[in-house]
Design a protein around this motif. Structure first.
Motif, PDB file in Angstrom:
ATOM      1  N   ASN A  26       0.743  -1.308   0.019  1.00  0.00           N
ATOM      2  CA  ASN A  26       0.070   0.065   0.065  1.00  0.00           C
ATOM      3  C   ASN A  26       0.825   1.065   0.097  1.00  0.00           C
ATOM      4  OD1 ASN A  26       0.956   0.117   2.468  1.00  0.00           O
ATOM      5  ND2 ASN A  26      -0.648  -0.917   3.413  1.00  0.00           N
ATOM      6  N   ARG A  83       5.838 -11.908  10.189  1.00  0.00           N
ATOM      7  CA  ARG A  83       4.749 -10.622   9.881  1.00  0.00           C
ATOM      8  C   ARG A  83       5.328  -9.311   9.381  1.00  0.00           C
ATOM      9  NH1 ARG A  83      -0.073  -8.479  10.883  1.00  0.00           N
ATOM     10  NH2 ARG A  83       0.098  -6.293  11.610  1.00  0.00           N
ATOM     11  N   THR A  86       6.678  -9.804   5.562  1.00  0.00           N
ATOM     12  CA  THR A  86       5.407  -9.522   4.709  1.00  0.00           C
ATOM     13  C   THR A  86       5.242  -7.985   4.563  1.00  0.00           C
ATOM     14  OG1 THR A  86       4.325 -11.521   5.043  1.00  0.00           O
ATOM     15  CG2 THR A  86       3.094  -9.811   4.399  1.00  0.00           C
ATOM     16  N   PRO A  92       3.120 -13.258   0.659  1.00  0.00           N
ATOM     17  CA  PRO A  92       1.942 -13.707   1.555  1.00  0.00           C
ATOM     18  C   PRO A  92       2.528 -14.181   2.751  1.00  0.00           C
ATOM     19  CG  PRO A  92       1.735 -14.513  -0.941  1.00  0.00           C
ATOM     20  CD  PRO A  92       3.243 -13.678  -0.531  1.00  0.00           C
ATOM     21  N   GLY A 305      -2.824  -9.864  -4.165  1.00  0.00           N
ATOM     22  CA  GLY A 305      -3.500  -8.866  -2.752  1.00  0.00           C
ATOM     23  C   GLY A 305      -2.314  -8.729  -2.015  1.00  0.00           C
ATOM     24  N   ASP A 306      -2.586  -7.787  -0.781  1.00  0.00           N
ATOM     25  CA  ASP A 306      -1.814  -7.692   0.319  1.00  0.00           C
ATOM     26  C   ASP A 306      -1.404  -8.975   1.104  1.00  0.00           C
ATOM     27  OD1 ASP A 306      -0.997  -6.743   2.777  1.00  0.00           O
ATOM     28  OD2 ASP A 306      -2.018  -5.111   2.994  1.00  0.00           O
ATOM     29  N   LEU A 308      -0.719  -9.754   3.762  1.00  0.00           N
ATOM     30  CA  LEU A 308      -1.182  -9.851   5.068  1.00  0.00           C
ATOM     31  C   LEU A 308      -2.688 -10.522   5.303  1.00  0.00           C
ATOM     32  CD1 LEU A 308       0.061  -7.169   7.514  1.00  0.00           C
ATOM     33  CD2 LEU A 308       0.907  -9.588   7.356  1.00  0.00           C
ATOM     34  N   ASP A 309      -3.340 -10.452   3.825  1.00  0.00           N
ATOM     35  CA  ASP A 309      -4.556 -10.874   3.874  1.00  0.00           C
ATOM     36  C   ASP A 309      -4.379 -12.265   3.496  1.00  0.00           C
ATOM     37  OD1 ASP A 309      -6.898 -11.598   2.857  1.00  0.00           O
ATOM     38  OD2 ASP A 309      -7.462  -9.887   1.688  1.00  0.00           O
ATOM     39  N   GLU A 310      -5.331 -13.168   4.336  1.00  0.00           N
ATOM     40  CA  GLU A 310      -5.132 -14.626   4.374  1.00  0.00           C
ATOM     41  C   GLU A 310      -5.430 -15.173   2.974  1.00  0.00           C
ATOM     42  OE1 GLU A 310      -8.990 -16.042   6.994  1.00  0.00           O
ATOM     43  OE2 GLU A 310      -7.075 -15.822   7.869  1.00  0.00           O
ATOM     44  N   ASN A 311      -6.286 -14.548   2.280  1.00  0.00           N
ATOM     45  CA  ASN A 311      -6.830 -15.174   0.932  1.00  0.00           C
ATOM     46  C   ASN A 311      -5.790 -15.011  -0.020  1.00  0.00           C
ATOM     47  OD1 ASN A 311      -9.315 -16.060   1.914  1.00  0.00           O
ATOM     48  ND2 ASN A 311      -9.896 -13.739   1.740  1.00  0.00           N
ATOM     49  N   THR A 312      -4.832 -14.055   0.060  1.00  0.00           N
ATOM     50  CA  THR A 312      -3.832 -13.752  -1.037  1.00  0.00           C
ATOM     51  C   THR A 312      -2.876 -14.809  -1.188  1.00  0.00           C
ATOM     52  OG1 THR A 312      -3.906 -11.327  -0.374  1.00  0.00           O
ATOM     53  CG2 THR A 312      -1.827 -12.167  -1.466  1.00  0.00           C
TER      54      THR A 312
END
Ligand code: NDP
Length: 468
Positions: A26, A83, A86, A92, A305-306, A308-312
């Motif tokens: 971001n 963390r 990332t 991811p 995506g980001d 930190l987003d668990e779907n990424t």
């Protein structure tokens, strides 16, 4: 967030200009870091030189005890470190967790190695013992793609060989390295492992210092060449792990469904920002359509995506410079007739996102095929004669790695022996082993890291002739 340097076991702020560390997902500032002054770089080198006076005589058992404690702390703090990786690097979270765990395993492997002493029975009757002695102070300059893993590759073989160190991480990703060196300093004597931070000039001040015995660097060929040219005055040794343009040659007997995920995984490992990633794919015409279609399906299934987003499943590129470089390589390929066969990006306001991109209808002679992209785009070239693919493999100034994909292992091995690269994989790519020598031919590097050869890079020979 800790942004301190560690010099002689003491946390200190840099005394020179500050720079910002951005989250590539971001572009928000996650830390403001102060650079080391030249005086602080000199202090770190002096601290390492002082510590070396005793560290060089430490026993192997003591080193192994210290390494074991460091590994335990890394495992204990794995989530926090992942963390940080990332946040600063973009990958991811699951991949960052892998980076930490693989780093801990790597240290354990180094711990298991022993530096040999050779005994020679001379024909004259005397005995000669050949020792591998430590060098002294090692300067380590580490990159932004695998910030936690690569610093482990640099530091632990050098320490195991009983050297002392000053590390300078990339200005893009200093935070996870600060954390690692903070953990290491809980267990190491003061001054054995130091870190200095900076952007512009700190790396050079460190690597050119006359009290540095060897420089180990991972990054671009251009900077590697600069370090080498500056090493002449003091005749210091240099270990360079530089770029690559690894080819993957796919023969016509493969099971496409079986190999496609492996090819995708190695070409797009860490969003393609891996020195030993598969960077140009040459596919036999018999399986070309089937393989490109399968790879496109895998690419289009990625959730970008980001991290930190668990779907990424697929993060951003690490920095704006690299993002722009990859974009311009794609634009240039398209301008020259290349065809993108994967879904395109939806522009985001912030963040360096490029979806995994496959480009067909390309050939040698365009930058995307000839140069290192170091990002999430893979050119795919069709061939009918394997000789043409071998010619293309070797017709480059790089020589890091390559791969051959076939069920016919004998033919694959024959082709491997003709590839001008430090590593060749058969039916895989970029799966590095801590036990195997790893290094580049041609402009891809100098020196073979990993395994025992990786330890011996940080030693010098001393032959003791014993006459009774
Ligand atoms: P560079 O290869 O230019 O390395 C930058 C680092 O080297 C910084 O820490 C810098 O420190 C230091 N440095 C620069 N000049 C010297 C010198 N003369 N002596 C000692 N240290 C020096 O990396 P970039 O981040 O600019 O990336 C450029 C390209 O490198 C990328 O586009 C990518 O293709 C490739 N790359 C390859 C990697 C790999 O794994 N092989 C990893 C990362 C990038 P300071 O700022 O203090 O000068």
């Amino acid at each position: 967030m800790n942004t301190n340097m560690l010099i002689n076991g003491i946390q200190v702020q840099g005394a020179a200009d500050t720079f910002e560390v951005l989250n590539p997902a971001n572009e928000q500032v996650i830390a403001t870091v102060a650079s080391a002054s030249v005086e602080q770089v000199n202090q770190a080198i002096q601290a390492a030189a002082q510590a070396f006076k005793t560290w060089q005589f430490i026993s192997d058992e003591e080193i192994n005890t210290i390494f074991t404690k460091i590994v335990a702390d890394i495992r204990h703090e794995q989530s926090e470190i992942a963390r940080l990786i990332t946040l600063e690097q973009g990958k991811p979270l699951a991949l960052a967790q892998f980076e930490v765990e693989a780093g801990a395993n790597w240290i354990e492997y180094i711990l298991s190695l022993n530096i040999p002493v050779e005994t020679i029975d001379d024909p004259s009757g005397k005995t000669i013992q050949v020792f591998n002695r430590p060098l002294g102070v090692i300067a380590s300059i580490t990159p932004w793609n695998w910030p936690f893993m690569i610093v482990i590759w640099h530091l632990f073989p050098a320490l195991k060989a009983k050297n002392c160190i000053v590390n300078k991480p990339s200005e893009y990703t200093p935070l996870s390295t600060i954390k690692l060196i903070e953990i290491m300093n809980r267990h190491l004597p003061q001054g054995v492992c130091n870190i200095v931070l900076g952007q512009g000039g700190v790396g050079q001040a460190l690597s050119e210092h006359p009290d540095v015995a060897k420089v180990t660097f991972t990054g671009s060929t251009r900077t590697g060449q600069s370090i080498l040219s500056h090493s002449v005055a003091s005749l210091k040794g240099v270990v360079l792990e530089l770029g690559g343009n690894d080819i993957g040659i796919v023969l016509n007997d493969v099971d496409v469904n079986e190999i496609a995920p492996r090819i995708f995984g190695s070409a797009f490992l860490n969003m393609g920002q891996t020195c030993a990633a598969l960077k140009r794919l040459y596919v036999h015409e018999d399986v070309y359509d089937q393989l490109t279609q399968k790879l496109a399906e895998l690419a289009d299934a990625q959730v970008v995506g980001d991290g930190l987003d668990e779907n990424t499943t697929f993060g951003p590129i690490q920095n704006r410079m690299q993002y722009q470089k990859v974009k311009s390589l794609i634009d240039d390929a398209v301008a020259q007739g290349g065809e993108i066969i994967t879904q395109q990006n939806q522009e985001t306001e912030k963040g360096y996102y490029i979806r995994p991109t496959l480009v067909t209808n390309v050939n040698a002679g365009i930058a995307l095929v000839d140069e290192e992209q170091f990002g999430p785009v893979l050119p795919i070239v069709k061939f009918s004669q394997v000789e043409d693919a071998i010619y293309a493999a070797n017709h480059t100034s790089f020589g890091l790695g390559g791969s051959v994909w076939s069920k016919d292992l004998e033919q694959a091995q024959q082709i491997s022996s003709r590839l001008e690269t430090g590593t060749v994989w058969i039916n895989s790519h970029s799966d590095l082993s801590p036990a195997a020598p790893f290094g580049g031919w041609k402009l891809s590097g100098l020196g073979y890291s990993f395994g025992l050869s990786g330890l011996l890079l940080f030693t010098k020979k001393q032959a003791i002739h014993i006459t009774k």
